[in-house]
Structure formats: structure tokens, C-alpha cells
Design an enzyme around this catalytic site. Sequence first.
Site, short mmCIF file in Angstrom:
data_model
loop_
_atom_site.label_atom_id
_atom_site.label_comp_id
_atom_site.label_asym_id
_atom_site.label_seq_id
_atom_site.Cartn_x
_atom_site.Cartn_y
_atom_site.Cartn_z
N VAL A 1 -14.92 -17.80 -6.67
CA VAL A 1 -14.86 -17.61 -8.13
C VAL A 1 -15.83 -18.54 -8.85
O VAL A 1 -16.57 -18.12 -9.76
CB VAL A 1 -13.41 -17.93 -8.61
N ASN B 1 -23.65 -16.92 1.33
CA ASN B 1 -22.21 -17.05 1.55
C ASN B 1 -21.90 -16.74 3.01
O ASN B 1 -22.56 -15.89 3.62
CB ASN B 1 -21.45 -16.06 0.65
N ASN C 1 -14.21 -29.63 -5.25
CA ASN C 1 -13.26 -30.71 -5.56
C ASN C 1 -13.10 -31.62 -4.34
O ASN C 1 -12.00 -31.77 -3.80
CB ASN C 1 -11.90 -30.13 -5.92
N SER D 1 -15.51 -29.09 -13.90
CA SER D 1 -14.22 -28.63 -14.43
C SER D 1 -14.44 -27.52 -15.45
O SER D 1 -15.45 -27.48 -16.13
CB SER D 1 -13.46 -29.78 -15.09
N HIS E 1 -9.52 -36.82 -13.58
CA HIS E 1 -9.39 -35.71 -14.55
C HIS E 1 -8.24 -34.79 -14.12
O HIS E 1 -7.37 -34.43 -14.91
CB HIS E 1 -10.71 -34.94 -14.62
N GLU F 1 -4.65 -33.97 -15.71
CA GLU F 1 -4.27 -32.55 -15.92
C GLU F 1 -2.85 -32.30 -15.41
O GLU F 1 -2.06 -31.61 -16.07
CB GLU F 1 -5.29 -31.69 -15.18
N LYS G 1 -3.16 -28.33 -5.04
CA LYS G 1 -4.23 -28.37 -4.04
C LYS G 1 -4.54 -29.80 -3.61
O LYS G 1 -5.48 -30.02 -2.86
CB LYS G 1 -5.48 -27.68 -4.58
#
Length: 471
Positions: free
Chosen positions: A13, A33, A103, A129, A186, A190, A261
Site C-alpha cells: 500500500v 517487487n 517501520n 507517517s 511517533h 499514536e 504491529k
Amino acid sequence: MDRTDLGILGLGVMGENLVVNLASRGFRVTVYNRTPERTRQFVSRTNRDQEIKATFSPQEFVDSLESPRKILVMVQAGNATDAVLKQVSPFLSKGDVMMDGGNSFFRDTLRRSAWMKRQGINYIGLGISGGEEGARKGPCIMAGGPRHAYEQVEPILEKIVARVDGEPCLALLGPSAAGHFVKMVHNGIEYALLQLIAETYDIQAVGLGLHEREIQRFFMSSNEAELGSYLMEITLAVLAERNPGTNDPLLGVILDKAAQKGTGAWTSQTSMELGVPVPSIDSAVAARNISAYKDERVLASTRLTSHPSRNGAVNLEKMLIRLHDALTCSWLVSYGQGFALIKRASDEYGYNTDLSEVARIWRGGCIIRCKLLDKIRFALGDDADLPNLLLDNTLAEMLRQGQQNWRLAVSDAKHLGVPIPSMNASLDYYDSYRRHTLPANLIQALRDYFGAHTYERVDSKGQFHTKWPTS
Ligand code: NBP
């Protein structure tokens, strides 16, 4: 197509939307990919042959890029990132710039940048982000790495990030893993902000039995005040969503188990290692963990009953005003904990992170963007060495003004039997941090009693041990 400006490796995504963002600003992008079918589908869907070049092997990918090559890895954090770096690195040349936009845990970034440096490759850890929409329309990017390499990619990144007051939400926040560290915090913040929204919702929906329209009004007025933010906007959108077919609120059929996650847990673990208290975040991680125990909770709900009551004869309007102040103060304290953690890490790891830059770029593109960050930015701009946001005069005044209602809202929730782990932890953090003395003297005495751990005294220097009477 001639050689391209940048390569994106990974078409999940985030990768896909970043490619479209880059192409829409006129950059020529090569994509690769692991699963070729995904690449084929993506390029045929986007239909941008002029800007997007599809490749089907690591070598073809690397060879298609302008030198020095600039590559942005956008795959799942962890083993997948190591795997793609290994596949691509044999084809790179000295001076190429490799960016990891996933991440990644900051310690992994530290390890990878040392490994890349040995090969002469410049490695940049990019905390990105903004989710899918941010990636497409303008994310917030927190970078860490060598300045000379950052300056090579800055003109590209600057074009695709969000802007606030004309300024790009992009900054180099220090060497090596600094960007991923800040992104981790961050995400930790969150976790706390999401949990606090959920607690505020729970008090109204379950504790007070309010109708969804009244709850929407509450969040609408929060969004118009200091807490004006992306998270408030999407809370309103979620509350308004209907379940197709029944036309009831969609929220009513969403299972109450929150996934994670790992970035919240990393923030908590790292804060423990650095000795920085972040209880608003810790409690939010724990709240997600307890939400996962659905079956046990269902069983416990039949055995561990409570007797909720309204706190005295307080009227609803007053309760909601208290709740608003409690949410504002708790959010502010959550940001404060996060910034204190970044400051400590910056000192410990030599990041030299400019905290007011962090506040500046967090005002746009990212998930925790909020009006409060304007005040936070000013506070940090006035005093870059501020050890904790709570010590800034303006922010301290906000907390002083809100604290009575904050206490009452916590008390209301306790009377109603509604769990408020993060609101409670935030108030306890405030009350502990503002205390001249804490009962840690008793802890020291007890430690010395059973373990001869010694203690310091307020009236003389040195370590002391008492020969305590045996019990
Ligand atoms: P995902 O995190 O879902 O990862 C999907 C991508 O990873 C696909 O390209 C997939 O290739 C590739 N991949 C995997 Br899985 N294992 C691989 C392996 N062993 N070797 C090579 N490629 C592998 O994608 P995402 O949601 O776009 O996120 C990308 C990164 O950005 C992640 O690190 C994520 O944490 C971070 N991030 C995500 C968001 C968000 O809102 N989603 C926000 C901010 C940051 P395949 O097609 O062959 O399976």
C-alpha cells in the site's frame, strides 16, 4: 525510458502510493517487487508509462537508475528488509543512497547502516507517517543518516511531503537511526492518543449511555478546540459510518480486539531501557493486550461484576466539560512523554535531534498531527533544552487550568466502572512529575532492609546502610 530518478522496492500500500505521488510530481520512478504479478498489475492500473518503469530482477532494477542511485525500500519491516537489502546490494556502487522507508526498529537501522557503510553505500532510515492517503498526497518524513547523502535526496523528498504554512514536513533529525527512533516514538504517542479517544468514547457510550449523536458532538467540539487533529477527524468519520444493510452504526459490529504491529511495545521497551517514564504509552500497549483476551473477558464479565454509579448528582453537561479537559491534558502529557524520550535518546545516542523540528514536521502529514503541536513547537523553539514539555509556562498553565476537571473526570470514570488506563496513567504521571517529594524514600529504606542496597540521605552526601532490626 532513460535512467530514472529513484527506485522504489516494494509495492505494498505504501510503496504503490509513494510511487504515484512521485510520478505525479514529474519524477521518473523504477519499481520492483518480489512478486512480479503485483508489479504488472500496478503498472497497468496506473497507466503512467512515461514516469513509471517496471523491472523484474534486482539487477534490472538497479541498472535502470541514474547514478548515484537513490533507492527507497518499502517492504515489511524485519526479515523482509534484510532480504531485499541482500538481494540488491551486490549491484550497487560506492556513493549510492539506500533509504529504508519501512517501520524498522531503530536498532536494526543502526546495524544495517553500519553494514552498508562498509560497502561504501549511504544508508538513510526514513520514518514515514501518514498511511495510505499520506503516502499518496503528502506524508511526514523523519530522516536519519549522513547529511551529505540526505542532501542528495532532499530535493525529491521535499516535493512529495505534506506542507504546513509552506514548510515541508520533512527533516533530517540526526545520524543513522535517528529518523526511525523518532518514528517509533511517533507511533508510541499514536497508541496513547488512540487509547485516550477510545476511553473517552467508552465513558460516554457505556458509562453514561449517550446516543451516538451526542458523542459525535463531543468529539466535534474537541476537534474545534486545542485537539483539532487528524485523529479527531477520523473519529468523527468512523462514528458516522453505517453498517450497509442494517443502517446501524458500523462501530457496533466491529470486534473489540485491537491489533498491533509492535511499534508501541518497542517504544515502551526502549523507554524502560533508557529510564524514561512513558506510562501513557505503556498503558495503551497494555490496553491493546487486554483487549485481545476476548474470551476470558466474556467469562470474567459474568463473574467480576461491578456496581457502577454516577458520581453524585453531577449533571451531564458538567461531566462532558470535565471529560474534554481530561482528554486535552492527557493528550498533552502523552506528547510530553514522547518528546522527553526523544530528548533522552538524542543525548544518549548522540543524535543531536532538534525537538522543535520534530514538532514542526509533526504538524502535517503524520497520524498524530494536531493543533497542540503549534504550542509545543513554540515551547521547544523558546528553549531547545527544555527537559520536559510540562515545564513550559504556557503548557504548564494549560495543565494547571485543566487539572481539576481532569481529576474529576477520572473519578467519574471510576464511579462508572469504566476502565481508563491511559487517562489515569497520564494524570498519575502529571502528579508524580510535579511532586517535590515522592515516597521513594520508603522504597529505598525497604531495599536497604532486605538487600543492603544502601540509600542516599537528604542531609549528607554518600551511600548509607542501616543495621535494621530483624523482623
Ligand atoms: P507491507 O508491510 O504489507 O509489506 C508488503 C511488501 O513487502 C510487499 O511489497 C511484499 O512483497 C514485500 N515483502 C514481504 Br511481506 N516479504 C518480503 C520478502 N521476504 N522479500 C521481499 N519483499 C517482501 O506493506 P506496506 O503496508 O506498504 O508497508 C511498507 C512499509 O511501510 C512497512 O515497513 C510498514 O511498516 C511501513 N509503513 C506502513 C504504513 C501503513 O499505513 N501501511 C504507514 C507507515 C509505514 P510481495 O508483494 O512479493 O508479497
